[in-house]
Write a protein that holds these residues in place. Structure first.
Motif, PDB file in Angstrom:
ATOM      1  N   LEU A 120       0.681  -1.575  -0.396  1.00  0.00           N
ATOM      2  CA  LEU A 120       0.552   0.376  -0.126  1.00  0.00           C
ATOM      3  C   LEU A 120       0.607   1.131   0.119  1.00  0.00           C
ATOM      4  CD1 LEU A 120      -2.353  -1.547   2.617  1.00  0.00           C
ATOM      5  CD2 LEU A 120      -2.750  -1.061   0.173  1.00  0.00           C
ATOM      6  N   GLY A 121       2.128   1.116  -0.356  1.00  0.00           N
ATOM      7  CA  GLY A 121       3.067   3.158  -0.492  1.00  0.00           C
ATOM      8  C   GLY A 121       2.162   3.841  -1.363  1.00  0.00           C
ATOM      9  N   ASP A 122       1.411   3.008  -2.578  1.00  0.00           N
ATOM     10  CA  ASP A 122       0.507   3.958  -3.028  1.00  0.00           C
ATOM     11  C   ASP A 122      -0.399   5.164  -2.277  1.00  0.00           C
ATOM     12  OD1 ASP A 122      -0.504   2.570  -3.039  1.00  0.00           O
ATOM     13  OD2 ASP A 122      -1.163   1.953  -4.663  1.00  0.00           O
ATOM     14  N   TYR A 123      -0.769   4.333  -1.290  1.00  0.00           N
ATOM     15  CA  TYR A 123      -1.390   5.421   0.177  1.00  0.00           C
ATOM     16  C   TYR A 123      -0.389   6.671   1.003  1.00  0.00           C
ATOM     17  CZ  TYR A 123      -5.522   2.496  -0.515  1.00  0.00           C
ATOM     18  OH  TYR A 123      -6.179   1.780  -1.383  1.00  0.00           O
ATOM     19  N   PHE A 124       0.966   6.322   0.802  1.00  0.00           N
ATOM     20  CA  PHE A 124       1.600   6.709   1.694  1.00  0.00           C
ATOM     21  C   PHE A 124       2.389   7.603   0.367  1.00  0.00           C
ATOM     22  CE2 PHE A 124       1.568   2.846   4.199  1.00  0.00           C
ATOM     23  CZ  PHE A 124       1.736   3.841   5.378  1.00  0.00           C
ATOM     24  N   GLY A 125       1.495   8.161  -0.443  1.00  0.00           N
ATOM     25  CA  GLY A 125       1.896   8.856  -1.606  1.00  0.00           C
ATOM     26  C   GLY A 125       3.325   8.378  -2.848  1.00  0.00           C
ATOM     27  N   LEU A 126       3.697   6.965  -2.439  1.00  0.00           N
ATOM     28  CA  LEU A 126       4.692   6.729  -3.096  1.00  0.00           C
ATOM     29  C   LEU A 126       4.223   6.017  -4.121  1.00  0.00           C
ATOM     30  CD1 LEU A 126       6.643   4.821   0.138  1.00  0.00           C
ATOM     31  CD2 LEU A 126       7.213   6.879  -1.662  1.00  0.00           C
ATOM     32  N   GLY A 187      -7.203   4.324  -7.235  1.00  0.00           N
ATOM     33  CA  GLY A 187      -7.551   4.823  -8.483  1.00  0.00           C
ATOM     34  C   GLY A 187      -8.006   5.816  -8.723  1.00  0.00           C
ATOM     35  N   LYS A 188      -8.543   6.389  -7.667  1.00  0.00           N
ATOM     36  CA  LYS A 188      -8.761   7.974  -7.236  1.00  0.00           C
ATOM     37  C   LYS A 188      -7.747   8.417  -7.212  1.00  0.00           C
ATOM     38  CE  LYS A 188     -11.088  10.954  -3.464  1.00  0.00           C
ATOM     39  NZ  LYS A 188     -11.747  11.099  -2.157  1.00  0.00           N
ATOM     40  N   ILE A 189      -6.782   7.779  -6.284  1.00  0.00           N
ATOM     41  CA  ILE A 189      -5.541   8.375  -5.721  1.00  0.00           C
ATOM     42  C   ILE A 189      -4.416   8.430  -7.159  1.00  0.00           C
ATOM     43  CG2 ILE A 189      -3.213   8.246  -5.165  1.00  0.00           C
ATOM     44  CD1 ILE A 189      -4.584   5.928  -2.381  1.00  0.00           C
ATOM     45  N   TYR A 190      -4.640   7.786  -8.295  1.00  0.00           N
ATOM     46  CA  TYR A 190      -3.389   7.843  -9.762  1.00  0.00           C
ATOM     47  C   TYR A 190      -4.362   8.758 -10.277  1.00  0.00           C
ATOM     48  CZ  TYR A 190       0.005   4.019  -8.190  1.00  0.00           C
ATOM     49  OH  TYR A 190       0.871   4.077  -7.817  1.00  0.00           O
ATOM     50  N   ALA A 191      -5.835   9.323 -10.111  1.00  0.00           N
ATOM     51  CA  ALA A 191      -6.508  10.158 -10.902  1.00  0.00           C
ATOM     52  C   ALA A 191      -6.117  11.655 -10.781  1.00  0.00           C
ATOM     53  CB  ALA A 191      -7.715  10.015 -10.973  1.00  0.00           C
ATOM     54  N   GLU A 192      -6.075  11.306  -8.798  1.00  0.00           N
ATOM     55  CA  GLU A 192      -5.829  13.123  -8.934  1.00  0.00           C
ATOM     56  C   GLU A 192      -3.804  13.984  -9.044  1.00  0.00           C
ATOM     57  OE1 GLU A 192      -6.302  12.593  -4.456  1.00  0.00           O
ATOM     58  OE2 GLU A 192      -8.938  12.774  -4.946  1.00  0.00           O
ATOM     59  N   ARG A 193      -3.405  12.506  -8.627  1.00  0.00           N
ATOM     60  CA  ARG A 193      -2.017  12.536  -9.322  1.00  0.00           C
ATOM     61  C   ARG A 193      -1.934  13.140 -10.885  1.00  0.00           C
ATOM     62  NH1 ARG A 193       2.851   9.084 -10.224  1.00  0.00           N
ATOM     63  NH2 ARG A 193       1.204   8.096 -11.577  1.00  0.00           N
ATOM     64  N   GLU A 194      -2.340  12.416 -11.527  1.00  0.00           N
ATOM     65  CA  GLU A 194      -2.970  12.708 -12.960  1.00  0.00           C
ATOM     66  C   GLU A 194      -3.612  14.237 -13.391  1.00  0.00           C
ATOM     67  OE1 GLU A 194      -1.042  10.973 -15.879  1.00  0.00           O
ATOM     68  OE2 GLU A 194      -0.532   9.778 -13.979  1.00  0.00           O
ATOM     69  N   LYS A 195      -4.090  14.250 -12.393  1.00  0.00           N
ATOM     70  CA  LYS A 195      -4.489  16.015 -12.491  1.00  0.00           C
ATOM     71  C   LYS A 195      -3.907  16.933 -11.664  1.00  0.00           C
ATOM     72  CE  LYS A 195      -9.217  18.002 -10.552  1.00  0.00           C
ATOM     73  NZ  LYS A 195      -9.911  18.123  -9.695  1.00  0.00           N
ATOM     74  N   LYS A 196      -3.087  16.705 -11.133  1.00  0.00           N
ATOM     75  CA  LYS A 196      -2.131  17.760 -10.678  1.00  0.00           C
ATOM     76  C   LYS A 196      -0.904  17.739 -11.878  1.00  0.00           C
ATOM     77  CE  LYS A 196      -2.306  16.635  -5.809  1.00  0.00           C
ATOM     78  NZ  LYS A 196      -1.623  16.254  -4.557  1.00  0.00           N
ATOM     79  N   ARG A 197      -0.366  16.612 -12.894  1.00  0.00           N
ATOM     80  CA  ARG A 197       0.369  16.652 -13.638  1.00  0.00           C
ATOM     81  C   ARG A 197      -0.019  17.540 -14.134  1.00  0.00           C
ATOM     82  NH1 ARG A 197       2.807  10.863 -14.508  1.00  0.00           N
ATOM     83  NH2 ARG A 197       4.310  10.696 -12.439  1.00  0.00           N
ATOM     84  N   GLY A 198      -1.761  17.374 -15.094  1.00  0.00           N
ATOM     85  CA  GLY A 198      -2.170  18.302 -15.529  1.00  0.00           C
ATOM     86  C   GLY A 198      -2.440  19.615 -15.403  1.00  0.00           C
ATOM     87  N   LYS A 199      -1.927  20.183 -14.195  1.00  0.00           N
ATOM     88  CA  LYS A 199      -1.942  21.679 -14.146  1.00  0.00           C
ATOM     89  C   LYS A 199      -0.291  22.255 -14.054  1.00  0.00           C
ATOM     90  CE  LYS A 199      -5.978  21.498 -10.946  1.00  0.00           C
ATOM     91  NZ  LYS A 199      -6.895  21.732  -9.578  1.00  0.00           N
ATOM     92  N   LYS A 200       0.400  21.299 -13.388  1.00  0.00           N
ATOM     93  CA  LYS A 200       1.549  21.812 -14.415  1.00  0.00           C
ATOM     94  C   LYS A 200       1.997  21.500 -15.050  1.00  0.00           C
ATOM     95  CE  LYS A 200       3.322  19.365  -9.912  1.00  0.00           C
ATOM     96  NZ  LYS A 200       4.467  18.559  -9.552  1.00  0.00           N
ATOM     97  N   LYS A 201       1.389  21.084 -16.286  1.00  0.00           N
ATOM     98  CA  LYS A 201       1.775  21.475 -17.776  1.00  0.00           C
ATOM     99  C   LYS A 201       1.333  22.282 -18.500  1.00  0.00           C
ATOM    100  CE  LYS A 201       2.556  16.305 -19.091  1.00  0.00           C
ATOM    101  NZ  LYS A 201       2.035  15.238 -20.077  1.00  0.00           N
TER     102      LYS A 201
END
Length: 201
Positions: A120-126, A187-201
């Motif tokens: 469950l490393g993804d819950y730790f931000g990894l 899935g929500k965790i990874y979707a939020e990661r992609e959303k943040k990446r999109g904002k940075k671009k």
């Protein structure tokens, strides 16, 4: 102690049966609650200092609890009636085959995810860079859950234990619930990661 009637396949008066089922229900429920809290509040990370240490602590707890569950499962079957109808070479070899397939799914899942994301490393931000699609994830959405269920099923067949099969059914039901509960949130965790990446671009 009065033995159960001969016609009884499962002795519900044995506390070890309910202890095993309780263990089966508790483990995934506890890890999902703890990991969701970690994602929101970083409780474990704050306690130990870094996300990697947090994963190591939680992973150790999950591993030890899994061993405890397996010991209680074996203990429960020892206190239950055997079904002689299952005492055949076909059933025994089916049991060994089930365990082999289960181990294949569990070990290959761990290899593909690595220890950090297995625990469950993804819950730790990894988070992993991308979703794993190689075997066994190419054939099953949650191969580790199915692999674990197959291990319980195979062991129950080898032990000729109707109670073991009942516990296996509880494993399958609990894991089915956990798949939806855990999968959606991951899935929500990874979707939020992609959303943040999109904002940075």
């Amino acid at each position: 102690m009065t033995p159960p009637p001969r016609a009884s396949l499962v002795d519900p008066t044995q506390p070890t049966l309910w202890l095993a089922i309780g263990h089966v229900v508790f483990n995934p429920l506890a890890w999902n609650i703890i990991s969701r809290n970690e994602y929101r509040n970083k409780t474990i990370t704050k306690l130990v200092g870094t996300p990697h240490r947090g994963v190591a602590l939680l992973g150790t707890a999950i591993f030890v609890a899994g061993l405890s569950r397996d010991v209680v499962f074996a203990w429960a079957m020892e206190h239950q009636p055997k079904l002689e109808l299952l005492d055949t070479p076909l059933v025994k070899y089916s049991g060994y085959t089930s365990i082999a397939l289960g181990l294949l799914l569990v070990l290959s899942s761990t290899y593909q995810l690595g220890l950090v994301n297995t625990y469950l490393g993804d819950y730790f931000g990894l988070l992993m860079e991308k979703r794993v699609t190689e075997f066994p994830f190419s054939v099953l959405e949650h191969p580790m859950y199915y692999g674990s269920t197959l291990n319980f099923f195979g062991t129950s067949l080898i032990q000729r234990s109707p109670a073991g099969l009942l516990i296996t059914l509880s494993v399958a039901l609990v894991y089915q619930i956990a798949q939806g509960y855990e999968g959606d949130f991951t899935g929500k965790i990874y979707a939020e990661r992609e959303k943040k990446r999109g904002k940075k671009k």
